[in-house]
Design a protein around this motif. Sequence first.
Motif, PDB file in Angstrom:
ATOM      1  N   THR A  80      -4.810  -1.439   4.717  1.00  0.00           N
ATOM      2  CA  THR A  80      -5.482  -2.056   3.573  1.00  0.00           C
ATOM      3  C   THR A  80      -4.755  -1.606   2.309  1.00  0.00           C
ATOM      4  OG1 THR A  80      -7.034  -0.203   3.266  1.00  0.00           O
ATOM      5  CG2 THR A  80      -7.686  -1.950   4.811  1.00  0.00           C
ATOM      6  N   GLU A  81      -5.276  -1.993   1.161  1.00  0.00           N
ATOM      7  CA  GLU A  81      -4.652  -1.569  -0.091  1.00  0.00           C
ATOM      8  C   GLU A  81      -4.725  -0.057  -0.269  1.00  0.00           C
ATOM      9  OE1 GLU A  81      -6.485  -3.664  -3.254  1.00  0.00           O
ATOM     10  OE2 GLU A  81      -5.664  -5.620  -2.690  1.00  0.00           O
TER      11      GLU A  81
ATOM     12  N   CYS B 271       0.846  -1.192   0.000  1.00  0.00           N
ATOM     13  CA  CYS B 271       0.000   0.000   0.000  1.00  0.00           C
ATOM     14  C   CYS B 271       0.880   1.239   0.000  1.00  0.00           C
ATOM     15  CB  CYS B 271      -0.950   0.017   1.200  1.00  0.00           C
ATOM     16  SG  CYS B 271      -0.125   0.102   2.798  1.00  0.00           S
TER      17      CYS B 271
ATOM     18  N   CYS C 200      -3.522   3.091   5.578  1.00  0.00           N
ATOM     19  CA  CYS C 200      -3.862   2.731   6.957  1.00  0.00           C
ATOM     20  C   CYS C 200      -4.118   4.004   7.754  1.00  0.00           C
ATOM     21  CB  CYS C 200      -2.764   1.885   7.588  1.00  0.00           C
ATOM     22  SG  CYS C 200      -1.143   2.653   7.697  1.00  0.00           S
TER      23      CYS C 200
END
Length: 508
Positions: A244-245, A205, A248
């Motif tokens: 997450t992708e 990410c 954060c």
Amino acid sequence: MSSGGPGSDTEESQDRPFSRASERDEPEEEESEDDEEEEEEEDDNQEQACGSNSGNAQNQSSSRHEHGERTPASGVCDSIFSWIWKRSIRRGPYVDPSRDNFRTMTSLYGSMNPASDSVNLNTQTHGAVFNLEYSPDGSVLTVACEQTEVLLFDPVSSKHIKTLVEAHEDCVNNIRFLDNRLFATCSDDTTIALWDLRNLSGKVCSLHGHASWVKNIEYDTHTRLLVTSGFDGNVITWDTNRFTEDGCPHKKFFHTRYLMRMRLTPDCSRMLISTSSGYLLILHDLDLTQSLEVGSYRILRARRTPLSTDGSPSSSRSVGVPRHGNDSSKLHPHREGMSPRNSLEVLTPEVPGEKERGNCITSLQLHPKGWATLLRCSSNTDDQEWTCVYEFQEEEPQRHSVLPRCSLRLTHYIEEANVGRGYIKELCFSPDGRLICSPYGYGVRLLAFDGRCGELTDCLPTRTALLREVRSVYSHSDVVLTSKFSPTHCQLASGCLSGRVALYQPHF
């Protein structure tokens, strides 16, 4: 674009031809020659006994233990174990081999030379090397490059593993491993990226939150919070427990002017921040889940403490910083009998020869055991550089104050070559904290606290002393910007402005 201080983007850095600093006379050893000869003879006898009989003694011992027999206390084995027993009586129950065999360690690092298969990077493709980082298990060496790329190598075989093409859109400044697989990179493009060694086809990410160049990454292993700092003056925390992708959760933890580098102590109980104005900020009793705001910057323009009359630096001046709204109790409620969390302290560490001229703290490192801080300082006129070691000295809170105080005592220093103005030179401690690797012109210098590569706590001088040079190696054709010890191997890496990485290992 350089990895230098805030002033480096206004004018192009000018590199000077390399010239060695004038050699200094080293203090004479206090130990007598007779004592040194006795220790050498004792160590030599021990090494011969261990070398010739260690294998047989170990096999016989294991065999006898399996049959319930007692190992005979005679012969060579008796001399070995009696020697260890005597050392244990003198040193305590645990015998540190590197402490007693300092000559072996000195000879190993003193014979450091560039490996024949050192990694060579294409300058036109990758640009300058701004940072080097080993994985915690020492299996991977990562290289942060000026031209947007991150390179990965096997440090043992020097084989290229992977190139992260266009890892960022601008200079890659710093790399930090969170564990043996996950690592983070930061860049002048104001972003941070998370990567996984098990799948390097793309980023895990990207993190957005800074408004200027991001220069530093730290990681709190207790809370699993990623901590970053940049030239926007912000220190931001990122909750990697919930990434997450799309990124954060993050929040601004702290802000100050002139921010250069930020570090966490090994136990994550303190945060240290260095500034281009020569001040060192310390957050005590660190709690990264709370934010701290500073509403007044007058203290950062305060007059610095001069040197004492005997020429030795006086103790660092410590002053409290007023909080936003001048009511610290609202931001940091006092716990009964304890200091408030995130109490802020500002120190002005003294630099030899500077007196009233002021200085800029460009590089900041912490001793692996949290005993001291290592600073690379330059004068305001940028014509001198020093590497300085400051010991932490805890002070009890005053009667009418619950705020902790932590003075810094300058224990060791050495003047540097001051080649490559405008660029930050990243120095480092060895994993055991006994050696310092310092970029020195077109090479590196290995420095120790004393002639025996002793631990800092075992060789604290009564007055400020010079660092001892163990080894100097000049293997680059350009200014060295960064250096790093391997955490697991007797190996050292350095990177220079023209894009070459050199690996150093002992010569057997």
